[in-house]
Design an enzyme around this catalytic site. Structure first.
Site, PDB file in Angstrom:
ATOM      1  N   ASN A 232       0.852  -1.185   0.000  1.00 36.99           N
ATOM      2  CA  ASN A 232       0.000   0.000   0.000  1.00 36.99           C
ATOM      3  C   ASN A 232       0.888   1.236   0.000  1.00 36.99           C
ATOM      4  OD1 ASN A 232       0.616   0.775   2.826  1.00 36.99           O
ATOM      5  ND2 ASN A 232      -0.475  -1.126   3.304  1.00 36.99           N
ATOM      6  N   ASP A 300      -4.184  -6.715   4.364  1.00 39.96           N
ATOM      7  CA  ASP A 300      -5.227  -7.623   4.858  1.00 39.96           C
ATOM      8  C   ASP A 300      -5.072  -9.039   4.301  1.00 39.96           C
ATOM      9  OD1 ASP A 300      -6.461  -5.646   6.375  1.00 39.96           O
ATOM     10  OD2 ASP A 300      -7.683  -4.966   4.693  1.00 39.96           O
ATOM     11  N   ILE A 330      -3.091  -8.418  13.546  1.00 42.17           N
ATOM     12  CA  ILE A 330      -2.161  -8.157  14.651  1.00 42.17           C
ATOM     13  C   ILE A 330      -2.832  -7.338  15.748  1.00 42.17           C
ATOM     14  CG2 ILE A 330       0.092  -7.197  15.257  1.00 42.17           C
ATOM     15  CD1 ILE A 330       0.921  -7.569  12.338  1.00 42.17           C
TER      16      ILE A 330
END
Length: 425
Positions: A232, A300, A330
């Site tokens: 990302n 994800d 997490i």
């Protein structure tokens, strides 16, 4: 300070880049500044820059024959109300303490009968060296006033005491020095100032001393093949700023970072990872902790059938089928783990219904706070220098104004310190 006259000696250090701003601030206060640039200082800032900002000649050469016919260095050294040295390098301090006068700057400092204020700037090891500390003690005994040095990151990449005080702090020190009603150095014996006359900034408070905080930061890279990955646009800037702010408040910081585009802060434990699973393993190893700030933008999903060689087109026109599986969560894991830190702070990067989605996430993940922000492309926040966040706690949502990321970090670190204030260490 209107109408006061400052003789400013600029030493040779990277901190000299702050000197033009110091001159600008002094001129704004109505102070007349006469700059003196050492040969080493000229490697970092030009005489023209200092002269233009001071609206006065910048002196560089002891052997200017026209002026020296009138003992110009004596006149310069005594015409000012205060002599300021910024930056004061280890070399300049050594010359001052031991009476060396081999260039214009050091000669002026020897010839002056006015008070002297210095702003030291050097590497932390140089500042801590016994010789520098002896020179400092000698200068204090001789009545030299000090502002700084500060503690923090340095141009050399190290961290510690040795940064030159900021221009605003030097201006305030100059104001204080000019307000003192002390005699000039006119007698046979040097002026001796009491210790309380020495200007030294107080040590910053460290409410998190003795605390351990885990900070995750940056993106994760989930491999598709040896050369491609899923990621990302997170730069890691906000996480790095948070780790820095917590460190500055005295915390021991374990900084677990993915492949960020910004460097990690100094004087923290840096644990570099790539994938979400590696990040979870690193956080688990870093426990126990008093707090965890989960600022990383963790992917994800990951590819279960990642190739061990570069995937190539096969001529069919069909893309390869990537099998995806959910990555470990997490934040939810640490929020419900039996070794859960006292305070768990999560982040929610959303593009719509930011507060509603983040509020639900806080409850679902089991964390105490959520720092929510809108990362829609038009905001420029993802990968940018500023952030606009809403802090969501069990008391509700608190929206902060758009701020530089380091200021967001400082505010959050202060809130963490307050939350841990009464907890046993």
């Amino acid at each position: 300070m209107q109408g006061k006259r400052i003789l400013l000696v600029v030493g040779g250090g990277i901190a000299a880049f702050k000197t033009p701003e110091l001159i600008r601030l002094l001129r704004k206060e109505g102070v007349a500044v006469t700059p003196v640039l050492t040969r080493a200082g000229a490697q970092f800032v030009t005489p023209l820059t200092l002269s233009a900002l001071a609206n006065a000649p910048c002196h560089t050469d002891l052997f200017d024959l026209t002026r020296e016919a009138e003992m110009g260095h004596i006149q310069l050294s005594r015409a000012a109300d205060l002599v300021v040295v910024a930056p004061a390098t280890a070399d300049l301090m050594a010359k001052m303490a031991n009476g060396f006068a081999d260039d214009l700057g050091s000669t002026l400092l020897m010839a002056t009968d006015k008070r002297v204020l210095i702003a030291p700037a050097m590497n932390v090891r140089m500042w801590d060296h016994p010789a520098t500390q002896r020179n400092r003690d000698t200068l204090v005994e001789d009545g030299v006033l000090f502002v700084g040095p500060d503690e923090g990151d340095m141009a050399c990449g190290e961290w510690g005491e040795g940064r030159m005080a900021e221009p605003e702090a030097i201006v305030e020190a100059i104001r204080g020095a000019l307000a003192q009603t002390l005699p000039s150095l006119t007698g046979e014996a040097p002026l001796r100032l009491p210790p309380e006359a020495v200007i030294v900034p107080p040590a910053p408070p460290q409410p998190l001393r003795g605390r351990h905080v885990i900070v995750t930061s940056g993106p994760t890279h989930e491999p598709i093949d040896p050369v491609r990955y899923i990621a990302n646009r997170s730069s890691g800037a906000q996480g790095a700023a948070i780790a820095t702010a917590l460190r500055d408040l005295g915390a021991k910081v374990s900084f677990v970072t993915g492949p960020a585009t910004v460097p990690p802060p100094a004087r923290v434990e840096v644990i570099r990872v790539e994938t979400a699973q590696q990040m979870k393993d690193a956080v688990e190893t870093a426990l126990p902790a008093d707090a965890a700030v989960m600022a990383a933008a963790v992917a994800d999903w990951r590819v279960t059938n990642a190739a061990d060689h570069k995937m190539k087109k096969d001529g069919s026109g069909n893309p390869p089928a990537l099998e995806m599986v959910e990555n470990p969560d997490i934040l939810a894991w640490i929020g419900h783990d039996e070794r859960r830190p006292r305070l768990v702070v999560g982040f929610a990067a959303e593009t719509d219904d930011v507060v509603a989605h983040a509020t639900a996430k806080r409850l679902r993940k089991g964390c105490d706070w959520i720092v929510a922000n809108d990362v829609s492309p038009e905001t420029g926040i993802m990968g940018g220098a500023q952030n606009a966040v809403t802090l969501i706690t069990d008391e509700g949502a608190e929206t902060w104004p758009r701020l530089p990321k380091d200021e967001v970090a400082r505010r959050l670190a202060q809130r963490i310190a307050q939350a841990l204030e009464d907890a046993p260490r």
